[in-house]
Design a protein around this motif. Sequence first.
Motif, PDB file in Angstrom:
ATOM      1  N   PHE A 157       0.790  -1.292  -0.084  1.00  0.00           N
ATOM      2  CA  PHE A 157       0.242   0.120   0.054  1.00  0.00           C
ATOM      3  C   PHE A 157       1.005   1.365  -0.168  1.00  0.00           C
ATOM      4  O   PHE A 157       0.414   2.356  -0.549  1.00  0.00           O
ATOM      5  CB  PHE A 157      -0.959   0.148   1.288  1.00  0.00           C
ATOM      6  CG  PHE A 157      -2.287  -0.739   0.776  1.00  0.00           C
ATOM      7  CD1 PHE A 157      -3.257  -0.126   0.569  1.00  0.00           C
ATOM      8  CD2 PHE A 157      -2.324  -2.201   0.858  1.00  0.00           C
ATOM      9  CE1 PHE A 157      -4.723  -0.699   0.262  1.00  0.00           C
ATOM     10  CE2 PHE A 157      -3.353  -2.900   0.541  1.00  0.00           C
ATOM     11  CZ  PHE A 157      -4.595  -2.092   0.234  1.00  0.00           C
ATOM     12  N   TRP A 158       1.967   1.300   0.592  1.00  0.00           N
ATOM     13  CA  TRP A 158       2.938   2.442   0.636  1.00  0.00           C
ATOM     14  C   TRP A 158       3.542   2.607  -0.894  1.00  0.00           C
ATOM     15  O   TRP A 158       3.676   3.459  -1.418  1.00  0.00           O
ATOM     16  CB  TRP A 158       4.151   2.209   1.515  1.00  0.00           C
ATOM     17  CG  TRP A 158       3.960   2.302   2.830  1.00  0.00           C
ATOM     18  CD1 TRP A 158       2.738   2.338   3.549  1.00  0.00           C
ATOM     19  CD2 TRP A 158       4.431   1.714   3.871  1.00  0.00           C
ATOM     20  NE1 TRP A 158       2.834   2.601   4.729  1.00  0.00           N
ATOM     21  CE2 TRP A 158       3.905   2.039   5.314  1.00  0.00           C
ATOM     22  CE3 TRP A 158       5.904   1.051   4.084  1.00  0.00           C
ATOM     23  CZ2 TRP A 158       4.440   1.612   6.591  1.00  0.00           C
ATOM     24  CZ3 TRP A 158       6.473   0.673   5.119  1.00  0.00           C
ATOM     25  CH2 TRP A 158       5.579   0.863   6.434  1.00  0.00           C
ATOM     26  N   GLU A 159       3.637   1.241  -1.543  1.00  0.00           N
ATOM     27  CA  GLU A 159       4.102   1.270  -2.843  1.00  0.00           C
ATOM     28  C   GLU A 159       3.051   1.952  -4.082  1.00  0.00           C
ATOM     29  O   GLU A 159       3.555   2.672  -4.786  1.00  0.00           O
ATOM     30  CB  GLU A 159       4.419  -0.157  -3.199  1.00  0.00           C
ATOM     31  CG  GLU A 159       4.644  -0.441  -4.706  1.00  0.00           C
ATOM     32  CD  GLU A 159       5.956   0.406  -5.292  1.00  0.00           C
ATOM     33  OE1 GLU A 159       5.943   0.705  -6.696  1.00  0.00           O
ATOM     34  OE2 GLU A 159       6.984   0.430  -4.562  1.00  0.00           O
ATOM     35  N   ILE A 160       2.062   1.887  -3.696  1.00  0.00           N
ATOM     36  CA  ILE A 160       0.735   2.196  -4.533  1.00  0.00           C
ATOM     37  C   ILE A 160       0.470   3.751  -4.046  1.00  0.00           C
ATOM     38  O   ILE A 160      -0.508   4.203  -4.612  1.00  0.00           O
ATOM     39  CB  ILE A 160      -0.310   1.253  -4.636  1.00  0.00           C
ATOM     40  CG1 ILE A 160      -1.225   1.231  -3.385  1.00  0.00           C
ATOM     41  CG2 ILE A 160      -0.052  -0.076  -5.361  1.00  0.00           C
ATOM     42  CD1 ILE A 160      -2.337   0.380  -3.383  1.00  0.00           C
ATOM     43  N   ASN A 175      -0.019   6.802   2.365  1.00  0.00           N
ATOM     44  CA  ASN A 175       0.834   7.747   3.211  1.00  0.00           C
ATOM     45  C   ASN A 175       1.375   6.951   4.393  1.00  0.00           C
ATOM     46  O   ASN A 175       0.749   6.220   5.012  1.00  0.00           O
ATOM     47  CB  ASN A 175       0.302   8.969   3.778  1.00  0.00           C
ATOM     48  CG  ASN A 175       1.219   9.770   4.670  1.00  0.00           C
ATOM     49  OD1 ASN A 175       1.504   9.628   5.689  1.00  0.00           O
ATOM     50  ND2 ASN A 175       1.613  10.983   4.206  1.00  0.00           N
ATOM     51  N   ARG A 176       2.800   6.700   4.684  1.00  0.00           N
ATOM     52  CA  ARG A 176       3.281   5.824   5.568  1.00  0.00           C
ATOM     53  C   ARG A 176       2.944   6.313   6.989  1.00  0.00           C
ATOM     54  O   ARG A 176       3.021   5.332   7.790  1.00  0.00           O
ATOM     55  CB  ARG A 176       4.798   6.060   5.272  1.00  0.00           C
ATOM     56  CG  ARG A 176       5.372   5.133   4.008  1.00  0.00           C
ATOM     57  CD  ARG A 176       6.946   5.410   4.004  1.00  0.00           C
ATOM     58  NE  ARG A 176       7.499   4.864   2.858  1.00  0.00           N
ATOM     59  CZ  ARG A 176       8.136   3.513   2.612  1.00  0.00           C
ATOM     60  NH1 ARG A 176       7.982   3.173   4.313  1.00  0.00           N
ATOM     61  NH2 ARG A 176       8.415   2.874   1.743  1.00  0.00           N
ATOM     62  N   ASP A 180      -4.807  -0.032   9.594  1.00  0.00           N
ATOM     63  CA  ASP A 180      -4.935   1.385   9.133  1.00  0.00           C
ATOM     64  C   ASP A 180      -5.567   1.251   7.482  1.00  0.00           C
ATOM     65  O   ASP A 180      -5.922   2.313   7.158  1.00  0.00           O
ATOM     66  CB  ASP A 180      -3.874   2.224   9.301  1.00  0.00           C
ATOM     67  CG  ASP A 180      -3.416   2.219  10.627  1.00  0.00           C
ATOM     68  OD1 ASP A 180      -4.040   2.653  11.449  1.00  0.00           O
ATOM     69  OD2 ASP A 180      -2.185   2.280  10.828  1.00  0.00           O
ATOM     70  N   LEU A 181      -5.186  -0.173   7.070  1.00  0.00           N
ATOM     71  CA  LEU A 181      -5.690  -0.292   5.614  1.00  0.00           C
ATOM     72  C   LEU A 181      -7.154  -0.303   5.169  1.00  0.00           C
ATOM     73  O   LEU A 181      -7.810  -0.735   6.059  1.00  0.00           O
ATOM     74  CB  LEU A 181      -4.798  -1.364   5.214  1.00  0.00           C
ATOM     75  CG  LEU A 181      -3.361  -1.579   5.279  1.00  0.00           C
ATOM     76  CD1 LEU A 181      -2.780  -2.886   4.770  1.00  0.00           C
ATOM     77  CD2 LEU A 181      -2.803  -0.269   4.806  1.00  0.00           C
TER      78      LEU A 181
END
Length: 217
Positions: A32-35, A38-39, A47-48
Amino acid sequence: MTPTTPNRSNVLNALEAANRPLQRYDLLVAVFWEIGYNRDTYRTIHDLPNECLQWLRFIDRMHTDGELVLLPSTKWRQILGTAFDTATIHKQRGYFWFATHNQYALWSSADRTRSERILEITARLKTANLPPLELHRTHWARNGGLVDADDPEAVHTSLEILEPDGARVAEVLCNHAPDDEQPAHTLAAAQAAADLLVNAPADLAFLLALVNDKTSR
């Protein structure tokens, strides 16, 4: 953010960016960070968004289809050595960790090279079979006469690494006349080199024991 359709590139890129094996849920967060998530906002799986379940199934399918390598922590520790410490990385021990096939091939090659080097060092140390070594210092004046170490006429020093019976193993020679550039530094460097050599067999044996103990865990 707009829901995204799972694709293999994002998963592979997330693993390559991490540059270490990732656990299943850690990999999901990294994807999800890759796409673009926000980290700081999306820090854990909790949190996803709901679409994470779709991505989770996709990651599992990639593994089932042979596109990801999944190994237990003990195997990764064997391959990566002390660089892979699950207690430090995840505050937990054990479990299984993902990597790409490229990462697995690269790290396995490095592991073989490292293991071969360790075996070579072990063999050299065993073949030398050196007893505890001693350091013997001899100092000369310009005229070749023997002098004490603190004699202002001392300009040449021999640092001999000896076996207990007096057999010479190695020697470090040093010229440190007062008119030479940085004589004190030159003598200190020679002393450091001699100390390294005289302690090398015991130091190597100690380090090899640590390496073998850590890689066997």
